[in-house]
Design a protein around this motif. Structure first.
Motif, PDB file in Angstrom:
ATOM      1  N   LYS A  38       0.848  -1.189   0.000  1.00 37.79           N
ATOM      2  CA  LYS A  38       0.000   0.000   0.000  1.00 37.79           C
ATOM      3  C   LYS A  38       0.887   1.243   0.000  1.00 37.79           C
ATOM      4  N   PRO A  39       0.363   2.366  -0.479  1.00 37.76           N
ATOM      5  CA  PRO A  39       1.192   3.573  -0.615  1.00 37.76           C
ATOM      6  C   PRO A  39       1.902   3.952   0.671  1.00 37.76           C
ATOM      7  N   GLY A  40       3.198   4.178   0.544  1.00 35.52           N
ATOM      8  CA  GLY A  40       3.992   4.633   1.671  1.00 35.52           C
ATOM      9  C   GLY A  40       4.323   3.559   2.687  1.00 35.52           C
ATOM     10  N   GLN A  41       3.982   2.308   2.378  1.00 36.95           N
ATOM     11  CA  GLN A  41       4.235   1.230   3.321  1.00 36.95           C
ATOM     12  C   GLN A  41       5.160   0.180   2.728  1.00 36.95           C
ATOM     13  N   ALA A  42       5.761  -0.590   3.604  1.00 41.34           N
ATOM     14  CA  ALA A  42       6.555  -1.731   3.154  1.00 41.34           C
ATOM     15  C   ALA A  42       5.622  -2.827   2.645  1.00 41.34           C
ATOM     16  N   PRO A  43       6.120  -3.649   1.766  1.00 39.87           N
ATOM     17  CA  PRO A  43       5.306  -4.778   1.285  1.00 39.87           C
ATOM     18  C   PRO A  43       4.948  -5.738   2.408  1.00 39.87           C
ATOM     19  N   VAL A  44       3.890  -6.487   2.163  1.00 42.39           N
ATOM     20  CA  VAL A  44       3.414  -7.519   3.086  1.00 42.39           C
ATOM     21  C   VAL A  44       3.303  -8.832   2.325  1.00 42.39           C
ATOM     22  N   LEU A  45       3.849  -9.882   2.888  1.00 42.21           N
ATOM     23  CA  LEU A  45       3.792 -11.198   2.244  1.00 42.21           C
ATOM     24  C   LEU A  45       2.367 -11.746   2.323  1.00 42.21           C
ATOM     25  N   ILE A  46       1.850 -12.132   1.165  1.00 40.40           N
ATOM     26  CA  ILE A  46       0.486 -12.622   1.084  1.00 40.40           C
ATOM     27  C   ILE A  46       0.431 -14.128   0.841  1.00 40.40           C
ATOM     28  N   MET A  47       1.366 -14.611   0.031  1.00 43.79           N
ATOM     29  CA  MET A  47       1.345 -16.019  -0.368  1.00 43.79           C
ATOM     30  C   MET A  47       2.749 -16.422  -0.750  1.00 43.79           C
ATOM     31  N   TYR A  48       3.127 -17.654  -0.417  1.00 39.02           N
ATOM     32  CA  TYR A  48       4.441 -18.123  -0.812  1.00 39.02           C
ATOM     33  C   TYR A  48       4.452 -19.637  -0.947  1.00 39.02           C
ATOM     34  N   GLY A  49       5.426 -20.115  -1.705  1.00 37.78           N
ATOM     35  CA  GLY A  49       5.536 -21.552  -1.896  1.00 37.78           C
ATOM     36  C   GLY A  49       4.352 -22.108  -2.667  1.00 37.78           C
ATOM     37  N   LYS A  50       4.050 -23.371  -2.410  1.00 38.16           N
ATOM     38  CA  LYS A  50       2.993 -24.036  -3.177  1.00 38.16           C
ATOM     39  C   LYS A  50       1.658 -23.337  -2.986  1.00 38.16           C
ATOM     40  N   ASN A  51       1.290 -23.077  -1.771  1.00 37.26           N
ATOM     41  CA  ASN A  51       0.055 -22.341  -1.482  1.00 37.26           C
ATOM     42  C   ASN A  51       0.021 -21.999   0.002  1.00 37.26           C
ATOM     43  N   ASN A  52       1.060 -21.334   0.454  1.00 36.21           N
ATOM     44  CA  ASN A  52       1.186 -21.016   1.869  1.00 36.21           C
ATOM     45  C   ASN A  52       0.795 -19.569   2.123  1.00 36.21           C
ATOM     46  N   ARG A  53      -0.065 -19.405   3.094  1.00 41.17           N
ATOM     47  CA  ARG A  53      -0.544 -18.089   3.458  1.00 41.17           C
ATOM     48  C   ARG A  53      -0.052 -17.767   4.865  1.00 41.17           C
ATOM     49  N   PRO A  54       0.716 -16.680   5.021  1.00 41.14           N
ATOM     50  CA  PRO A  54       1.224 -16.351   6.367  1.00 41.14           C
ATOM     51  C   PRO A  54       0.091 -16.114   7.354  1.00 41.14           C
ATOM     52  N   SER A  55       0.425 -16.308   8.602  1.00 41.66           N
ATOM     53  CA  SER A  55      -0.538 -16.045   9.663  1.00 41.66           C
ATOM     54  C   SER A  55      -1.057 -14.610   9.572  1.00 41.66           C
ATOM     55  N   GLY A  56      -2.356 -14.478   9.691  1.00 38.86           N
ATOM     56  CA  GLY A  56      -2.957 -13.156   9.659  1.00 38.86           C
ATOM     57  C   GLY A  56      -3.450 -12.719   8.298  1.00 38.86           C
ATOM     58  N   ILE A  57      -3.092 -13.456   7.272  1.00 36.50           N
ATOM     59  CA  ILE A  57      -3.572 -13.126   5.925  1.00 36.50           C
ATOM     60  C   ILE A  57      -4.925 -13.806   5.714  1.00 36.50           C
ATOM     61  N   PRO A  58      -5.931 -13.042   5.332  1.00 31.57           N
ATOM     62  CA  PRO A  58      -7.283 -13.611   5.185  1.00 31.57           C
ATOM     63  C   PRO A  58      -7.330 -14.721   4.145  1.00 31.57           C
ATOM     64  N   ASP A  59      -8.210 -15.668   4.355  1.00 32.09           N
ATOM     65  CA  ASP A  59      -8.285 -16.805   3.433  1.00 32.09           C
ATOM     66  C   ASP A  59      -8.996 -16.453   2.130  1.00 32.09           C
ATOM     67  N   ARG A  60      -9.372 -15.222   1.948  1.00 29.70           N
ATOM     68  CA  ARG A  60      -9.893 -14.817   0.639  1.00 29.70           C
ATOM     69  C   ARG A  60      -8.763 -14.700  -0.398  1.00 29.70           C
ATOM     70  N   PHE A  61      -7.532 -14.750   0.089  1.00 32.36           N
ATOM     71  CA  PHE A  61      -6.379 -14.762  -0.806  1.00 32.36           C
ATOM     72  C   PHE A  61      -5.960 -16.219  -1.047  1.00 32.36           C
TER      73      PHE A  61
END
Lengths: 107, 121
Positions: A38-61
């Motif tokens: 988002k503008p003025g912010q550092a990136p946030v990891l949303i998804m990685y690897g085969k289909n891994n979603r970091p803690s706190g990322i909504p499952d709509r992703f």
């Protein structure tokens, strides 16, 4: 050299589904990661690897891969999902490449 | 709370060396489960991976920057560092330090706030 291609911009109606794609030869061999920025912010990891979603990322992703294309899908987009999204993956050389980013607008 | 914080000069003269440090708070840097990474973003542009390293000392650099980059890690200070020499205006960017997701080197779950480095005479 390898590169990753993303559509510059996509729009989605509030509550609808949008797919963000990332294309590149390296994706045939390696999984993509996805970051939201988002503008003025550092990136946030949303998804990685085969289909891994970091803690706190909504499952709509969710993420997927087919051939040389990786996709990030937002199911039921929310206003707070409006941001730039970047894919990246490693190359066989060990380099890491990013896509040019996709600006997602929630209407 | 785990945090990363970049520090270093905001202005660097052309041909000189850009030096940045990333301090790690609330977590150990002495783990082989994470890559410690530098990524930059030119003004209004996308992200560019500069390189990463592991606690054991292995380093991996972007091939386009490899001849000018050195990364190091000081576990006693819980810091890792970036040196980029012979800078030009093209190195003006926001520089981020980041820690990878655990056990996966190519996605970064923890980022610093970023620091703008401007190359100017």
């Amino acid at each position: 050299s390898s590169e990753l291609t993303q559509d510059p911009a996509v729009s989605v109606a509030l509550g609808q589904t949008v797919r963000i794609t990332c294309r590149g030869v390296s994706l045939r061999s390696y999984y993509a990661s996805w970051h939201q920025q988002k503008p003025g912010q550092a990136p946030v990891l949303i998804m990685y690897g085969k289909n891994n979603r970091p803690s706190g990322i909504p499952d709509r992703f969710s993420g997927s891969r087919s051939g040389n294309t990786a996709s990030l899908t937002i199911t039921g987009a929310q206003a707070e999902d409006e941001a730039d999204y970047y894919c990246n993956c490693r190359e066989s050389s060990g380099n890491v490449v990013f896509g040019g980013g996709t600006k997602v607008t929630v209407l | 709370q785990v945090q990363l914080q970049e520090s270093g000069p905001g202005l660097v003269k052309p041909s000189q060396t850009l030096s940045l440090t990333c301090s790690v708070f609330g977590a150990s840097i002495s783990s082989g489960d994470f890559s410690w990474t530098w990524i930059r973003q030119h003004p209004g542009k996308g992200l560019e991976w500069i390189g990463h390293m592991y606690y054991g000392g292995s380093t991996y650099y972007n091939s386009s920057l490899k001849s000018r980059v050195i990364m190091s890690l000081d576990s006693s200070k819980k810091q890792f560092a970036l040196m980029l020499n012979s800078v030009t205006a093209a190195d003006t960017a926001v520089y981020y330090c980041a820690r990878s997701a655990e056990g996966y080197s190519y996605g970064w779950g923890l980022w610093g706030r970023g620091t703008l480095v401007t190359v100017t005479s």
